[in-house]
Design an enzyme around this catalytic site. Sequence first.
Site, PDB file in Angstrom:
ATOM      1  N   ALA A 227       2.950  10.274   2.718  1.00 49.78           N
ATOM      2  CA  ALA A 227       2.903   9.237   1.688  1.00 49.78           C
ATOM      3  C   ALA A 227       1.467   8.723   1.600  1.00 49.78           C
ATOM      4  CB  ALA A 227       3.842   8.082   2.037  1.00 49.78           C
ATOM      5  N   LYS A 228       1.134   8.066   0.550  1.00 53.40           N
ATOM      6  CA  LYS A 228      -0.161   7.393   0.419  1.00 53.40           C
ATOM      7  C   LYS A 228      -0.030   6.359  -0.680  1.00 53.40           C
ATOM      8  CE  LYS A 228      -4.315   7.912   2.270  1.00 53.40           C
ATOM      9  NZ  LYS A 228      -4.552   8.435   3.624  1.00 53.40           N
ATOM     10  N   GLY A 229      -0.798   5.292  -0.587  1.00 47.36           N
ATOM     11  CA  GLY A 229      -0.707   4.276  -1.628  1.00 47.36           C
ATOM     12  C   GLY A 229      -1.936   3.413  -1.642  1.00 47.36           C
TER      13      GLY A 229
ATOM     14  N   ASP B  29      -6.073   2.111   5.736  1.00 41.10           N
ATOM     15  CA  ASP B  29      -6.918   3.165   5.170  1.00 41.10           C
ATOM     16  C   ASP B  29      -8.176   2.460   4.659  1.00 41.10           C
ATOM     17  OD1 ASP B  29      -6.198   6.203   4.274  1.00 41.10           O
ATOM     18  OD2 ASP B  29      -7.547   5.322   2.818  1.00 41.10           O
TER      19      ASP B  29
ATOM     20  N   ALA C 188       2.878   6.655  -3.327  1.00 45.42           N
ATOM     21  CA  ALA C 188       3.378   8.010  -3.582  1.00 45.42           C
ATOM     22  C   ALA C 188       4.061   8.515  -2.322  1.00 45.42           C
ATOM     23  CB  ALA C 188       2.229   8.935  -3.958  1.00 45.42           C
TER      24      ALA C 188
END
Length: 433
Positions: A123-125, A164, A78
Amino acid sequence: MSSSSNASREAAERQAKESPVSESALETARRQLQHAAESLDIDPNIVERLKHPKRVQEVAVPIKRDDGSVDVFNGYRAQHDSVRGPYKGGLRYHPDVTRDECVGLSMWMTWKCAVMDLPFGGAKGGVAVNPKELSETEKERLTRRFTEELREIIGPNQDIPAPDMGTDPQTMAWMMDAYSMQEGETTPGVVTGKPPVIGGSEGREEAPGRSVALITRLACEYYDRDLDETTVAVQGYGSVGANAARLLDEWGATIVAVSDVNGALYDPDGIDTNSVPSHDEEPEAVTRDADTVISNDELLTLDVDVLIPAALGNVITQDNAADIEADLVVEGANGPTTATADSILETRDIAVIPDILANAGGVTVSYFEWLQDINRRAWSLERVYDELETEMERAWRAVQTEFERHDVTWRDAAYIVALSRIAAAHETRGLWP
Ligand code: NAD
């Protein structure tokens, strides 16, 4: 030491009973955005734009298992907002990864980068997979294939992933290698959190814990509290908790409790933090040689000056917020305080320094790593520490100014700093076409 009046405690308990139980990361991120926007004179169209991610890439990631069979996992990236620079944020491998979770966490990253004034957007995924059920070679194949599926939308000037939950420096090394092989040139700046031998930064691993300690020290100074006379309880003794606890111990604070998933080691006279193994040094060994063990719930409600939740999200809730005895809560973990708990703590005059400021040392040193990669020049550990301290102090002062100007909570003040910067950039660039 604070102990709230009976009246405010009763009000807090009433509030707790009336509030909804929990909300998703996306709901939280949208609610916090709306809340901060109400304190500012911002074009509502910009707020509307910020409620939605720019793009969510959803991919299937097939991998060959060691036994020759093929499994397919869902992966996401995202990208929320890039008005201030390339997207930046972690990639997690965890069975509960969803599209909405990635969107919510990407919004948090936008605020975190803006509060630190870093030239990045959020952002993150991740991949919905249990990494503990993969062998090392399966993890490598998963990472390389996932990188290929994201290759068009990542890059040092586009979107820069980092480790992460469930991913680590080795994962980033495989990503950097997979990307570089396909692009035909070694591109260390495509990810951060790499091992230093391939362009990772010194001091990256301990940076979030270091920033938690630096912000705790600044907050204690603000409230005229001498660190030598300050007691601290830390939940979680991993990368964030152990580094924060050890630094505060070194700077004179008395760490009375630290915990891991099994429980908390408690000593009112102070713990020698270096003698307790961190999660990295020896997992789940915090209470092994302890004389006095208390539960994690008991740790949270200890009568201490500073409480640092640094393990996981949603631990300070409507069920225990009325019982928190600390004067100051510094959020080491992401999202440890629920919305309801937040308002209960506000009623009780307990200062909560938010995660987007306190643990932002991680993304800040990621920014330093990106600079080092682009310039092909490594910094010394000393320089990383010096620059991190400067950036944390600068961010603290910006938040403090809004805290005093608007008479709001520290969380709202941090969101106001972030949102004003993002909104100003949107207004100045305009909406095209
Ligand atoms: P870690 O895996 O290194 O350590 C986690 C610690 O929490 C361990 O000591 C573990 O035993 C303990 N723990 C796990 N479950 C628990 C439970 N139910 N009760 C009490 N303790 C429990 O993790 P970390 O990297 O230190 O991350 C901790 C938090 O900080 C997470 O919320 C993470 O998202 C956040 N964070 C991490 C970074 C980073 O770069 N490491 C950066 C910003 C925020």
